[in-house]
Write an enzyme that holds these catalytic residues in place. Structure first.
Site, PDB file in Angstrom:
ATOM      1  N   TYR A 133      31.892  34.448  30.035  1.00  0.00           N
ATOM      2  CA  TYR A 133      33.225  35.056  30.163  1.00  0.00           C
ATOM      3  C   TYR A 133      34.118  34.491  29.074  1.00  0.00           C
ATOM      4  O   TYR A 133      34.410  33.292  29.045  1.00  0.00           O
ATOM      5  CB  TYR A 133      33.776  34.756  31.557  1.00  0.00           C
ATOM      6  CG  TYR A 133      35.153  35.316  31.873  1.00  0.00           C
ATOM      7  CD1 TYR A 133      35.780  36.268  31.082  1.00  0.00           C
ATOM      8  CD2 TYR A 133      35.827  34.883  33.014  1.00  0.00           C
ATOM      9  CE1 TYR A 133      37.033  36.763  31.393  1.00  0.00           C
ATOM     10  CE2 TYR A 133      37.087  35.369  33.342  1.00  0.00           C
ATOM     11  CZ  TYR A 133      37.679  36.307  32.531  1.00  0.00           C
ATOM     12  OH  TYR A 133      38.924  36.794  32.849  1.00  0.00           O
ATOM     13  N   LYS A 161      31.289  38.995  29.764  1.00  0.00           N
ATOM     14  CA  LYS A 161      32.559  39.678  29.982  1.00  0.00           C
ATOM     15  C   LYS A 161      33.430  39.322  28.789  1.00  0.00           C
ATOM     16  O   LYS A 161      33.875  38.177  28.647  1.00  0.00           O
ATOM     17  CB  LYS A 161      33.209  39.224  31.286  1.00  0.00           C
ATOM     18  CG  LYS A 161      34.587  39.839  31.529  1.00  0.00           C
ATOM     19  CD  LYS A 161      35.222  39.318  32.814  1.00  0.00           C
ATOM     20  CE  LYS A 161      36.612  39.903  33.022  1.00  0.00           C
ATOM     21  NZ  LYS A 161      37.259  39.386  34.268  1.00  0.00           N
TER      22      LYS A 161
END
Length: 292
Positions: A133, A161
């Site tokens: 992320y 992400k």
């Protein structure tokens, strides 16, 4: 592979700030009924920063229990100390969760080599699929595509992400990873374009309140029906932006309450309730989206 509209789920609380099981069940039922691909439990939007580690684990396990196999659950397990991230991840080793979402270390701002070693160490201590992320606007740390490429060679690091909103990252990362590596947008406003450039889906704040629309948009984009997907996205665009008119998750929690999805929009300090001006702005965006 993780694909489609994945919700960065809020953590509903009662008026005393305790996790509200009834509202959590209502949220999960809503996402199951409206085509959400998976749930991220206790990420940034789930207020991980204001939950203790025990509460964090309890919310993930409660989400898993209430989901009851109907929808995959991904646990947020990030920390800015590698040992802490490993410990949190290992709590879920035999839980049945689908994977972990692990943010780059925040505040201490490691080098690219530090990021590589951090995520490598976590992956070596679990068999769970790991989603990286990258959200430099919050962490002060930007994981570059070259580092993502190196990490993608580790067996159980399966996706990222990418929340910079920089669409050039899609191509740069795709050139460095295999085709099974999940490229997920972390920015609702650019998610449609992200998918058109080859991304596989989005981990979304907007999905909390517009689950069916986001699921349909992602499905159409995956089918290459970008004109149809863009019609939905255009209607949602004010909402994508206005859900960040105040710090996340303040606006989206209020929006969930306004739509009757949760009982209260209670937050824990230092997060404070949405302002009157914020309510007007978010309410207008909900109406534009056809949700009110």
């Amino acid at each position: 592979m993780f694909t489609g509209s994945i919700v960065a789920l809020i953590t509903p609380m009662d008026e005393k700030g305790n996790v509200c099981r009834a509202s959590l069940k209502k949220l999960i039922d809503y996402h199951v009924a409206n085509g959400t691909s998976a749930i991220v439990s206790v990420g940034t939007t789930g207020e991980s920063a204001t939950l203790s580690h025990d509460e964090h684990a309890d919310v993930v396990m409660m989400t898993l229990e209430l989901a009851d196999g109907r929808i995959p659950v991904i646990a947020g397990t990030g920390a800015n100390a590698t040992s802490e991230a490993i410990s949190l991840t290992q709590r879920f080793n035999d839980s049945g969760i689908a994977g972990c979402l692990t943010v780059t270390p925040y505040y201490n701002r490691p080098t690219q080599e530090g990021l590589f070693q951090h995520f490598k160490a976590i992956a070596e201590h679990t068999d769970l699929p790991q989603i990286l992320y990258n959200v430099p606007s919050r962490t002060g740390c930007d994981m570059l595509p070259e580092t993502v490429g190196r990490l993608s060679k580790i067996k159980n690091i399966v996706g990222i992400k990418e929340a910079t909103g920089n669409l050039s990252r899609v191509h740069l990362i795709k050139e460095l990873v295999n085709e099974d590596f999940a490229l997920l947008s972390g920015d609702d406003a650019t998610a449609m374009d992200f998918m058109q450039l080859g991304g596989h889906g989005v981990i979304s704040v907007t999905t909390n309140v517009a689950a069916r629309d986001m699921a349909d948009m992602c499905r159409l984009a995956a089918e290459g029906k970008f004109d149809d997907a863009r019609i939905i996205n255009r209607r949602l665009m004010p909402l994508h932006h206005k859900l960040f008119v105040e710090p996340n998750p303040v606006p989206v929690k209020w929006a969930c309450k306004e739509l009757g999805l949760v009982a209260t929009d209670t937050l824990r300090l230092p997060m404070t309730p949405i302002t009157d001006a914020g309510r007007d702005i978010v309410g207008s965006a909900l109406k534009h989206a056809g949700l009110l």
